[in-house]
Design a protein around this motif. Structure first.
Motif, PDB file in Angstrom:
ATOM      1  N   GLY A 185       2.379  10.328  -5.708  1.00 15.84           N
ATOM      2  CA  GLY A 185       3.604  11.100  -5.876  1.00 15.84           C
ATOM      3  C   GLY A 185       4.237  11.394  -4.532  1.00 15.84           C
ATOM      4  N   GLU A 186       5.521  11.605  -4.583  1.00 19.32           N
ATOM      5  CA  GLU A 186       6.290  11.784  -3.346  1.00 19.32           C
ATOM      6  C   GLU A 186       5.846  13.026  -2.570  1.00 19.32           C
ATOM      7  OE1 GLU A 186       8.851  10.128  -0.865  1.00 19.32           O
ATOM      8  OE2 GLU A 186       8.584   9.308  -2.858  1.00 19.32           O
ATOM      9  N   GLY A 187       5.547  14.110  -3.274  1.00 20.09           N
ATOM     10  CA  GLY A 187       5.204  15.359  -2.604  1.00 20.09           C
ATOM     11  C   GLY A 187       3.801  15.387  -2.031  1.00 20.09           C
ATOM     12  N   ARG A 188       2.917  14.483  -2.473  1.00 22.23           N
ATOM     13  CA  ARG A 188       1.527  14.515  -2.015  1.00 22.23           C
ATOM     14  C   ARG A 188       1.197  13.360  -1.072  1.00 22.23           C
ATOM     15  NH1 ARG A 188      -2.292  14.963  -6.855  1.00 22.23           N
ATOM     16  NH2 ARG A 188      -3.756  15.214  -5.158  1.00 22.23           N
ATOM     17  N   MET A 189       2.195  12.702  -0.545  1.00 22.35           N
ATOM     18  CA  MET A 189       1.963  11.598   0.385  1.00 22.35           C
ATOM     19  C   MET A 189       1.374  12.139   1.680  1.00 22.35           C
ATOM     20  SD  MET A 189       3.654   8.428  -0.523  1.00 22.35           S
ATOM     21  CE  MET A 189       3.890   7.879   1.101  1.00 22.35           C
ATOM     22  N   ALA A 247       1.528  12.576   9.067  1.00 27.57           N
ATOM     23  CA  ALA A 247       0.847  12.879  10.335  1.00 27.57           C
ATOM     24  C   ALA A 247       0.611  14.378  10.454  1.00 27.57           C
ATOM     25  CB  ALA A 247       1.682  12.371  11.507  1.00 27.57           C
ATOM     26  N   ARG A 248       1.567  15.179  10.015  1.00 28.46           N
ATOM     27  CA  ARG A 248       1.411  16.629  10.072  1.00 28.46           C
ATOM     28  C   ARG A 248       0.270  17.078   9.149  1.00 28.46           C
ATOM     29  NH1 ARG A 248       6.591  20.061   9.261  1.00 28.46           N
ATOM     30  NH2 ARG A 248       6.861  19.358  11.391  1.00 28.46           N
ATOM     31  N   GLY A 249       0.209  16.504   7.962  1.00 29.31           N
ATOM     32  CA  GLY A 249      -0.872  16.838   7.037  1.00 29.31           C
ATOM     33  C   GLY A 249      -2.225  16.424   7.573  1.00 29.31           C
ATOM     34  N   ASN A 250      -2.284  15.237   8.170  1.00 29.63           N
ATOM     35  CA  ASN A 250      -3.536  14.774   8.763  1.00 29.63           C
ATOM     36  C   ASN A 250      -3.971  15.683   9.904  1.00 29.63           C
ATOM     37  OD1 ASN A 250      -3.559  12.620   7.013  1.00 29.63           O
ATOM     38  ND2 ASN A 250      -2.744  11.167   8.487  1.00 29.63           N
ATOM     39  N   ALA A 251      -3.010  16.110  10.722  1.00 32.79           N
ATOM     40  CA  ALA A 251      -3.340  16.991  11.850  1.00 32.79           C
ATOM     41  C   ALA A 251      -3.854  18.336  11.330  1.00 32.79           C
ATOM     42  CB  ALA A 251      -2.108  17.191  12.735  1.00 32.79           C
ATOM     43  N   VAL A 274       0.842  -1.200   0.000  1.00 33.88           N
ATOM     44  CA  VAL A 274       0.000   0.000   0.000  1.00 33.88           C
ATOM     45  C   VAL A 274       0.876   1.248   0.000  1.00 33.88           C
ATOM     46  CG1 VAL A 274      -1.630   1.344   1.376  1.00 33.88           C
ATOM     47  CG2 VAL A 274      -1.998  -1.102   1.026  1.00 33.88           C
ATOM     48  N   HIS A 275       1.926   1.260   0.802  1.00 32.87           N
ATOM     49  CA  HIS A 275       2.821   2.414   0.870  1.00 32.87           C
ATOM     50  C   HIS A 275       3.492   2.653  -0.484  1.00 32.87           C
ATOM     51  CE1 HIS A 275       5.462   5.388   2.571  1.00 32.87           C
ATOM     52  NE2 HIS A 275       6.526   4.696   2.261  1.00 32.87           N
ATOM     53  N   THR A 276       3.985   1.607  -1.102  1.00 37.31           N
ATOM     54  CA  THR A 276       4.634   1.727  -2.409  1.00 37.31           C
ATOM     55  C   THR A 276       3.641   2.174  -3.465  1.00 37.31           C
ATOM     56  OG1 THR A 276       6.187  -0.011  -1.788  1.00 37.31           O
ATOM     57  CG2 THR A 276       6.005   0.503  -4.128  1.00 37.31           C
ATOM     58  N   LEU A 277       2.446   1.621  -3.434  1.00 36.90           N
ATOM     59  CA  LEU A 277       1.417   1.987  -4.397  1.00 36.90           C
ATOM     60  C   LEU A 277       1.009   3.446  -4.230  1.00 36.90           C
ATOM     61  CD1 LEU A 277      -0.468   0.939  -6.627  1.00 36.90           C
ATOM     62  CD2 LEU A 277      -2.107   0.392  -4.842  1.00 36.90           C
ATOM     63  N   GLU A 278       0.842   3.884  -2.993  1.00 33.03           N
ATOM     64  CA  GLU A 278       0.486   5.280  -2.742  1.00 33.03           C
ATOM     65  C   GLU A 278       1.582   6.208  -3.263  1.00 33.03           C
ATOM     66  OE1 GLU A 278      -0.855   8.251   0.896  1.00 33.03           O
ATOM     67  OE2 GLU A 278       0.219   6.417   1.370  1.00 33.03           O
ATOM     68  N   ARG A 279       2.803   5.866  -3.015  1.00 35.21           N
ATOM     69  CA  ARG A 279       3.926   6.685  -3.469  1.00 35.21           C
ATOM     70  C   ARG A 279       3.958   6.757  -4.998  1.00 35.21           C
ATOM     71  NH1 ARG A 279       9.410   5.831  -0.551  1.00 35.21           N
ATOM     72  NH2 ARG A 279       8.143   6.914   0.962  1.00 35.21           N
ATOM     73  N   ALA A 280       3.660   5.637  -5.660  1.00 37.07           N
ATOM     74  CA  ALA A 280       3.691   5.603  -7.120  1.00 37.07           C
ATOM     75  C   ALA A 280       2.516   6.367  -7.724  1.00 37.07           C
ATOM     76  CB  ALA A 280       3.685   4.157  -7.607  1.00 37.07           C
ATOM     77  N   VAL A 281       1.343   6.237  -7.137  1.00 36.21           N
ATOM     78  CA  VAL A 281       0.145   6.851  -7.702  1.00 36.21           C
ATOM     79  C   VAL A 281       0.055   8.334  -7.349  1.00 36.21           C
ATOM     80  CG1 VAL A 281      -2.382   6.841  -7.623  1.00 36.21           C
ATOM     81  CG2 VAL A 281      -1.136   4.690  -7.780  1.00 36.21           C
TER      82      VAL A 281
END
Length: 89
Positions: free
Chosen positions: A36-40, A43-47, A27-34
């Motif tokens: 992109g690195e800058g839009r992952m 925790a800071r973004g979720n907060a 899932v982590h690899t797929l998220e990174r591929a789909v």
């Protein structure tokens, strides 16, 4: 004296932990591929998203409170006006 060491066995928990670990990696690899690195997601973004959602809810609640207060005041004014128009006696 021979001391026999217990043979390590693969249990059900070991298998499920391995499968879960592999699934997280996929899932982590797929998220990174789909995405992109800058839009992952982080925790800071979720907060920050949670803070923004809380502010939006507070704004909506304040707007609703303001509308209820206006309606209550208008209703009270209408009742006063109706009482003033009724003849006394």
């Amino acid at each position: 004296m021979n001391i026999a060491e217990p043979t390590p066995s693969i249990g059900l928990t070991t298998i499920s932990r391995t499968v879960a670990s592999l699934a997280v990696g996929v899932v982590h690899t797929l998220e990174r591929a789909v995405v992109g690195e800058g839009r992952m997601r982080t925790a800071r973004g979720n907060a920050w998203e949670a803070v923004c959602a809380d502010r939006a809810r507070a704004d909506k609640r304040a707007e609703l409170d303001r509308l209820v207060a206006e309606l209550t005041a208008a209703r009270a004014a209408a009742r006063r006006a109706q009482r003033e128009r009724q003849p006394v006696g």
